[in-house]
Design a protein around this motif. Structure first.
Motif, PDB file in Angstrom:
ATOM      1  N   GLU A  39     -50.245  -7.249  -1.483  1.00  0.00           N
ATOM      2  CA  GLU A  39     -50.140  -6.725  -0.123  1.00  0.00           C
ATOM      3  C   GLU A  39     -51.525  -6.423   0.450  1.00  0.00           C
ATOM      4  O   GLU A  39     -51.779  -6.666   1.634  1.00  0.00           O
ATOM      5  CB  GLU A  39     -49.240  -5.495  -0.092  1.00  0.00           C
ATOM      6  CG  GLU A  39     -47.775  -5.864  -0.278  1.00  0.00           C
ATOM      7  CD  GLU A  39     -46.856  -4.669  -0.415  1.00  0.00           C
ATOM      8  OE1 GLU A  39     -47.328  -3.517  -0.408  1.00  0.00           O
ATOM      9  OE2 GLU A  39     -45.639  -4.913  -0.529  1.00  0.00           O
ATOM     10  N   LEU A  40     -52.418  -5.902  -0.388  1.00  0.00           N
ATOM     11  CA  LEU A  40     -53.798  -5.661   0.057  1.00  0.00           C
ATOM     12  C   LEU A  40     -54.499  -6.978   0.384  1.00  0.00           C
ATOM     13  O   LEU A  40     -55.227  -7.073   1.384  1.00  0.00           O
ATOM     14  CB  LEU A  40     -54.580  -4.898  -1.015  1.00  0.00           C
ATOM     15  CG  LEU A  40     -54.186  -3.451  -1.226  1.00  0.00           C
ATOM     16  CD1 LEU A  40     -54.890  -2.864  -2.446  1.00  0.00           C
ATOM     17  CD2 LEU A  40     -54.510  -2.630   0.012  1.00  0.00           C
ATOM     18  N   MET A  41     -54.272  -7.996  -0.445  1.00  0.00           N
ATOM     19  CA  MET A  41     -54.852  -9.313  -0.162  1.00  0.00           C
ATOM     20  C   MET A  41     -54.306  -9.869   1.143  1.00  0.00           C
ATOM     21  O   MET A  41     -55.034 -10.487   1.916  1.00  0.00           O
ATOM     22  CB  MET A  41     -54.558 -10.285  -1.304  1.00  0.00           C
ATOM     23  CG  MET A  41     -55.359 -10.020  -2.555  1.00  0.00           C
ATOM     24  SD  MET A  41     -55.037 -11.230  -3.821  1.00  0.00           S
ATOM     25  CE  MET A  41     -55.956 -12.611  -3.173  1.00  0.00           C
ATOM     26  N   MET A  42     -53.034  -9.628   1.377  1.00  0.00           N
ATOM     27  CA  MET A  42     -52.384 -10.104   2.610  1.00  0.00           C
ATOM     28  C   MET A  42     -53.075  -9.508   3.834  1.00  0.00           C
ATOM     29  O   MET A  42     -53.345 -10.208   4.813  1.00  0.00           O
ATOM     30  CB  MET A  42     -50.905  -9.720   2.571  1.00  0.00           C
ATOM     31  CG  MET A  42     -50.142 -10.102   3.764  1.00  0.00           C
ATOM     32  SD  MET A  42     -49.684 -11.806   3.626  1.00  0.00           S
ATOM     33  CE  MET A  42     -48.349 -11.805   4.758  1.00  0.00           C
TER      34      MET A  42
ATOM     35  N   ALA B 210     -51.986 -20.064  -5.932  1.00  0.00           N
ATOM     36  CA  ALA B 210     -51.149 -21.268  -5.905  1.00  0.00           C
ATOM     37  C   ALA B 210     -50.641 -21.586  -7.307  1.00  0.00           C
ATOM     38  O   ALA B 210     -49.469 -21.940  -7.484  1.00  0.00           O
ATOM     39  CB  ALA B 210     -51.930 -22.448  -5.331  1.00  0.00           C
ATOM     40  N   ASP B 211     -51.505 -21.436  -8.304  1.00  0.00           N
ATOM     41  CA  ASP B 211     -51.078 -21.634  -9.699  1.00  0.00           C
ATOM     42  C   ASP B 211     -49.971 -20.659 -10.077  1.00  0.00           C
ATOM     43  O   ASP B 211     -48.962 -21.051 -10.671  1.00  0.00           O
ATOM     44  CB  ASP B 211     -52.255 -21.435 -10.664  1.00  0.00           C
ATOM     45  CG  ASP B 211     -52.996 -22.718 -10.961  1.00  0.00           C
ATOM     46  OD1 ASP B 211     -52.412 -23.801 -10.787  1.00  0.00           O
ATOM     47  OD2 ASP B 211     -54.173 -22.622 -11.375  1.00  0.00           O
ATOM     48  N   CYS B 212     -50.180 -19.399  -9.752  1.00  0.00           N
ATOM     49  CA  CYS B 212     -49.180 -18.366 -10.071  1.00  0.00           C
ATOM     50  C   CYS B 212     -47.853 -18.652  -9.379  1.00  0.00           C
ATOM     51  O   CYS B 212     -46.789 -18.526  -9.989  1.00  0.00           O
ATOM     52  CB  CYS B 212     -49.679 -16.982  -9.664  1.00  0.00           C
ATOM     53  SG  CYS B 212     -51.021 -16.362 -10.683  1.00  0.00           S
ATOM     54  N   PHE B 213     -47.912 -19.051  -8.118  1.00  0.00           N
ATOM     55  CA  PHE B 213     -46.689 -19.355  -7.387  1.00  0.00           C
ATOM     56  C   PHE B 213     -45.952 -20.513  -8.040  1.00  0.00           C
ATOM     57  O   PHE B 213     -44.733 -20.479  -8.199  1.00  0.00           O
ATOM     58  CB  PHE B 213     -46.994 -19.668  -5.920  1.00  0.00           C
ATOM     59  CG  PHE B 213     -45.767 -20.038  -5.133  1.00  0.00           C
ATOM     60  CD1 PHE B 213     -44.846 -19.065  -4.773  1.00  0.00           C
ATOM     61  CD2 PHE B 213     -45.505 -21.353  -4.786  1.00  0.00           C
ATOM     62  CE1 PHE B 213     -43.692 -19.393  -4.072  1.00  0.00           C
ATOM     63  CE2 PHE B 213     -44.367 -21.693  -4.082  1.00  0.00           C
ATOM     64  CZ  PHE B 213     -43.456 -20.712  -3.727  1.00  0.00           C
TER      65      PHE B 213
ATOM     66  N   LEU C 131     -46.497 -13.512  -3.294  1.00  0.00           N
ATOM     67  CA  LEU C 131     -47.393 -14.666  -3.444  1.00  0.00           C
ATOM     68  C   LEU C 131     -47.156 -15.670  -2.322  1.00  0.00           C
ATOM     69  O   LEU C 131     -48.108 -16.190  -1.731  1.00  0.00           O
ATOM     70  CB  LEU C 131     -47.154 -15.360  -4.795  1.00  0.00           C
ATOM     71  CG  LEU C 131     -47.825 -14.786  -6.021  1.00  0.00           C
ATOM     72  CD1 LEU C 131     -47.272 -15.436  -7.276  1.00  0.00           C
ATOM     73  CD2 LEU C 131     -49.321 -14.959  -5.955  1.00  0.00           C
ATOM     74  N   LEU C 132     -45.893 -15.928  -2.046  1.00  0.00           N
ATOM     75  CA  LEU C 132     -45.554 -16.863  -0.974  1.00  0.00           C
ATOM     76  C   LEU C 132     -46.066 -16.350   0.370  1.00  0.00           C
ATOM     77  O   LEU C 132     -46.623 -17.114   1.161  1.00  0.00           O
ATOM     78  CB  LEU C 132     -44.044 -17.099  -0.923  1.00  0.00           C
ATOM     79  CG  LEU C 132     -43.548 -18.026   0.174  1.00  0.00           C
ATOM     80  CD1 LEU C 132     -44.169 -19.421   0.046  1.00  0.00           C
ATOM     81  CD2 LEU C 132     -42.035 -18.113   0.159  1.00  0.00           C
ATOM     82  N   ASP C 133     -45.913 -15.058   0.621  1.00  0.00           N
ATOM     83  CA  ASP C 133     -46.405 -14.468   1.875  1.00  0.00           C
ATOM     84  C   ASP C 133     -47.912 -14.675   2.024  1.00  0.00           C
ATOM     85  O   ASP C 133     -48.400 -15.058   3.095  1.00  0.00           O
ATOM     86  CB  ASP C 133     -46.081 -12.974   1.937  1.00  0.00           C
ATOM     87  CG  ASP C 133     -44.596 -12.694   2.036  1.00  0.00           C
ATOM     88  OD1 ASP C 133     -43.830 -13.619   2.348  1.00  0.00           O
ATOM     89  OD2 ASP C 133     -44.209 -11.529   1.780  1.00  0.00           O
ATOM     90  N   VAL C 134     -48.660 -14.424   0.939  1.00  0.00           N
ATOM     91  CA  VAL C 134     -50.120 -14.571   0.987  1.00  0.00           C
ATOM     92  C   VAL C 134     -50.493 -16.039   1.174  1.00  0.00           C
ATOM     93  O   VAL C 134     -51.390 -16.364   1.970  1.00  0.00           O
ATOM     94  CB  VAL C 134     -50.778 -13.977  -0.280  1.00  0.00           C
ATOM     95  CG1 VAL C 134     -52.266 -14.271  -0.310  1.00  0.00           C
ATOM     96  CG2 VAL C 134     -50.548 -12.473  -0.352  1.00  0.00           C
ATOM     97  N   LEU C 135     -49.812 -16.944   0.493  1.00  0.00           N
ATOM     98  CA  LEU C 135     -50.099 -18.372   0.655  1.00  0.00           C
ATOM     99  C   LEU C 135     -49.810 -18.839   2.081  1.00  0.00           C
ATOM    100  O   LEU C 135     -50.552 -19.660   2.631  1.00  0.00           O
ATOM    101  CB  LEU C 135     -49.296 -19.199  -0.345  1.00  0.00           C
ATOM    102  CG  LEU C 135     -49.785 -19.135  -1.798  1.00  0.00           C
ATOM    103  CD1 LEU C 135     -48.792 -19.819  -2.721  1.00  0.00           C
ATOM    104  CD2 LEU C 135     -51.167 -19.754  -1.931  1.00  0.00           C
TER     105      LEU C 135
ATOM    106  N   ARG D 112     -42.313 -22.388   6.310  1.00  0.00           N
ATOM    107  CA  ARG D 112     -43.616 -22.165   6.955  1.00  0.00           C
ATOM    108  C   ARG D 112     -44.742 -22.728   6.099  1.00  0.00           C
ATOM    109  O   ARG D 112     -45.645 -23.395   6.611  1.00  0.00           O
ATOM    110  CB  ARG D 112     -43.831 -20.659   7.177  1.00  0.00           C
ATOM    111  CG  ARG D 112     -45.177 -20.329   7.775  1.00  0.00           C
ATOM    112  CD  ARG D 112     -45.365 -18.847   7.935  1.00  0.00           C
ATOM    113  NE  ARG D 112     -46.706 -18.546   8.423  1.00  0.00           N
ATOM    114  CZ  ARG D 112     -47.277 -17.376   8.317  1.00  0.00           C
ATOM    115  NH1 ARG D 112     -46.629 -16.355   7.794  1.00  0.00           N
ATOM    116  NH2 ARG D 112     -48.499 -17.186   8.766  1.00  0.00           N
ATOM    117  N   LEU D 113     -44.687 -22.484   4.780  1.00  0.00           N
ATOM    118  CA  LEU D 113     -45.721 -23.000   3.884  1.00  0.00           C
ATOM    119  C   LEU D 113     -45.721 -24.527   3.900  1.00  0.00           C
ATOM    120  O   LEU D 113     -46.779 -25.149   4.009  1.00  0.00           O
ATOM    121  CB  LEU D 113     -45.503 -22.485   2.455  1.00  0.00           C
ATOM    122  CG  LEU D 113     -46.498 -22.994   1.415  1.00  0.00           C
ATOM    123  CD1 LEU D 113     -47.916 -22.519   1.740  1.00  0.00           C
ATOM    124  CD2 LEU D 113     -46.105 -22.539   0.019  1.00  0.00           C
TER     125      LEU D 113
END
Length: 150
Positions: free
Chosen positions: A6-9, A34-37, A64-68, A134-135
């Motif tokens: 969330e902080l990264m977002m 991306a690897d983690c996702f 992870l999806l939100d940040v990507l 969206r991604l």
């Protein structure tokens, strides 16, 4: 992990210009995320079982999806993620699987099926399919090769 994402977002979605050093850090993080996702995307499918409604891995995958999605909305990070091996394929496959899972059980992935009466949408997976779309759209933006894959 969810709080860190969330902080990264917040940092990724800031409109302030970033330095080249910060951009290099974002690109390295984009690879890792991306690897983690790709590794964890199946965890969200477990949320269709009522007992797994608070699965931590699934919550991390959703973030992870939100940040990507945010990273691919930024043109400086978009090209790098468009070329990331397997990310588009993973997103398309996960979309197919969530669509099938939604048909076989209570569909927790879309808001129209999650609302009964006037209660609020509180399930963490609501909107997951729209974020996958969206991604996929972002990864295909001005990229003929990815468009052909989809």
């Amino acid at each position: 992990r969810v709080t860190l994402l969330e902080l990264m977002m917040v940092k990724v979605s800031e409109k302030n210009p970033v330095s080249s050093e910060e951009m290099n850090v974002f690109v390295r993080h984009a690879d890792f995320l991306a690897d983690c996702f790709q590794e964890k995307c199946g965890a969200v499918l477990k949320l269709t079982a009522a007992a797994a409604a608070e699965d931590e891995e699934a919550l991390v995958t959703i973030r992870l999806l939100d940040v990507l999605c945010e990273m691919t909305s930024n043109s400086s990070q978009l090209e790098h993620l468009q070329a990331f091996p397997g990310l588009l394929e993973t997103a398309v496959d996960t979309l197919r699987l969530t669509h099938l899972a939604g048909k076989q059980a209570v569909n927790i992935f879309t808001a129209t099926h999650a609302v009964t009466g006037q209660e609020e949408i509180s399930h963490p997976a609501v909107g997951f399919k729209s974020h996958l779309i969206r991604l996929i759209g972002n990864l295909c933006y001005k990229n003929k090769e990815n468009q052909d894959k989809v």
